[in-house]
Design a protein around this motif. Structure first.
Motif, PDB file in Angstrom:
ATOM      1  N   ARG A 196      42.976  43.828  33.769  1.00 52.74           N
ATOM      2  CA  ARG A 196      42.778  42.403  33.513  1.00 52.74           C
ATOM      3  C   ARG A 196      43.419  41.579  34.637  1.00 52.74           C
ATOM      4  O   ARG A 196      42.825  40.621  35.150  1.00 52.74           O
ATOM      5  CB  ARG A 196      43.362  42.034  32.152  1.00 52.74           C
ATOM      6  N   LYS A 236      41.402  41.669  37.864  1.00 53.27           N
ATOM      7  CA  LYS A 236      40.274  40.740  37.846  1.00 53.27           C
ATOM      8  C   LYS A 236      40.732  39.305  38.073  1.00 53.27           C
ATOM      9  O   LYS A 236      40.081  38.543  38.796  1.00 53.27           O
ATOM     10  CB  LYS A 236      39.500  40.854  36.533  1.00 53.27           C
ATOM     11  N   LYS A 237      41.867  38.931  37.498  1.00 51.69           N
ATOM     12  CA  LYS A 237      42.399  37.576  37.715  1.00 51.69           C
ATOM     13  C   LYS A 237      42.766  37.354  39.182  1.00 51.69           C
ATOM     14  O   LYS A 237      42.500  36.296  39.739  1.00 51.69           O
ATOM     15  CB  LYS A 237      43.650  37.343  36.859  1.00 51.69           C
ATOM     16  N   PHE A 249      41.640  39.064  41.966  1.00 48.94           N
ATOM     17  CA  PHE A 249      40.592  39.229  42.961  1.00 48.94           C
ATOM     18  C   PHE A 249      39.256  38.592  42.581  1.00 48.94           C
ATOM     19  O   PHE A 249      38.365  38.488  43.415  1.00 48.94           O
ATOM     20  CB  PHE A 249      40.394  40.716  43.267  1.00 48.94           C
ATOM     21  N   GLY A 250      39.100  38.185  41.318  1.00 50.98           N
ATOM     22  CA  GLY A 250      37.870  37.528  40.901  1.00 50.98           C
ATOM     23  C   GLY A 250      36.753  38.488  40.545  1.00 50.98           C
ATOM     24  O   GLY A 250      35.636  38.055  40.275  1.00 50.98           O
ATOM     25  N   TYR A 251      37.017  39.771  40.560  1.00 48.57           N
ATOM     26  CA  TYR A 251      36.019  40.767  40.172  1.00 48.57           C
ATOM     27  C   TYR A 251      36.740  41.951  39.537  1.00 48.57           C
ATOM     28  O   TYR A 251      37.941  42.123  39.719  1.00 48.57           O
ATOM     29  CB  TYR A 251      35.159  41.216  41.360  1.00 48.57           C
ATOM     30  N   SER A 252      35.994  42.749  38.799  1.00 46.47           N
ATOM     31  CA  SER A 252      36.593  43.907  38.128  1.00 46.47           C
ATOM     32  C   SER A 252      36.979  44.977  39.136  1.00 46.47           C
ATOM     33  O   SER A 252      36.369  45.086  40.208  1.00 46.47           O
ATOM     34  CB  SER A 252      35.613  44.502  37.120  1.00 46.47           C
ATOM     35  N   PRO A 287      37.023  48.288  41.094  1.00 42.52           N
ATOM     36  CA  PRO A 287      35.838  49.088  41.420  1.00 42.52           C
ATOM     37  C   PRO A 287      35.837  50.481  40.800  1.00 42.52           C
ATOM     38  O   PRO A 287      34.856  51.203  40.926  1.00 42.52           O
ATOM     39  CB  PRO A 287      35.887  49.182  42.948  1.00 42.52           C
TER      40      PRO A 287
END
Length: 171
Positions: A141, A144-145, A147-150, A152
């Motif tokens: 979580r 994602k916060k 880097f703005g993406y899930s 890899p």
């Protein structure tokens, strides 16, 4: 050890309760890390016992507050009401060890981790990462916060040891 492998430094951040394990931790490092070791640094709060231990075991003592300029008491961090300042301080020490190591690559080993088999961390210009089956959803979580993406991959790179490259870390 293989002389054709790149030389690394080793950094062991520790707290007083883990000082009793350090002799075994260092023995395991010297016996089982295949990369040549330049120096082993012990990062801890100051005290004559830990200084004497470092001298007797050929390690370099680094006073923890000298690395960041402050101690864990300067940090305010809790998760679910649990004080996590010590954990956060340890992570910051790990990421800031480039301030005192001599080699371009340094291995962080947790002070409660005793290596019992051979490990190579840098081979033919590549860093070898260890993965685990540990799954801690807040890490993903937070990724994602940040880097703005899930992330890899669903692999966890949470480990009790990790190689850092000072040049890449500074970038």
């Amino acid at each position: 050890t293989h002389t054709d492998l790149p030389t690394i430094d080793v950094v062991i951040p520790t707290v007083t309760k883990d000082h009793v394990l350090l002799a075994e931790v260092i023995h395991g490092i010297r016996k089982n890390i295949t990369n040549p070791i330049n120096k082993i640094y012990i990062v801890s709060n100051d005290g004559q016992n830990i200084r004497d231990f470092c001298t007797a075991n050929g390690c370099t003592f680094i006073e923890e507050k000298s690395v960041l300029g402050y101690g864990k008491d300067a940090i305010t961090y809790s998760v679910g009401g649990v004080d996590r300042r010590g954990w956060m301080f340890q992570q910051l020490l790990k990421l800031s060890s480039d301030k005192f190591v001599q080699m371009e690559n340094y291995l962080i080993v947790d002070s409660d981790t005793v290596l019992i088999r051979k490990h190579t961390f840098l081979f033919e210009g590549r860093t070898l990462f260890f993965t685990s089956e540990e799954w801690h959803e807040p890490y993903f979580r937070t990724f994602k916060k940040l880097f703005g993406y899930s992330a890899p991959t669903n692999l966890s790179y949470t480990a009790h040891m990790m190689l850092f490259n000072t040049r890449k870390l500074r970038e």
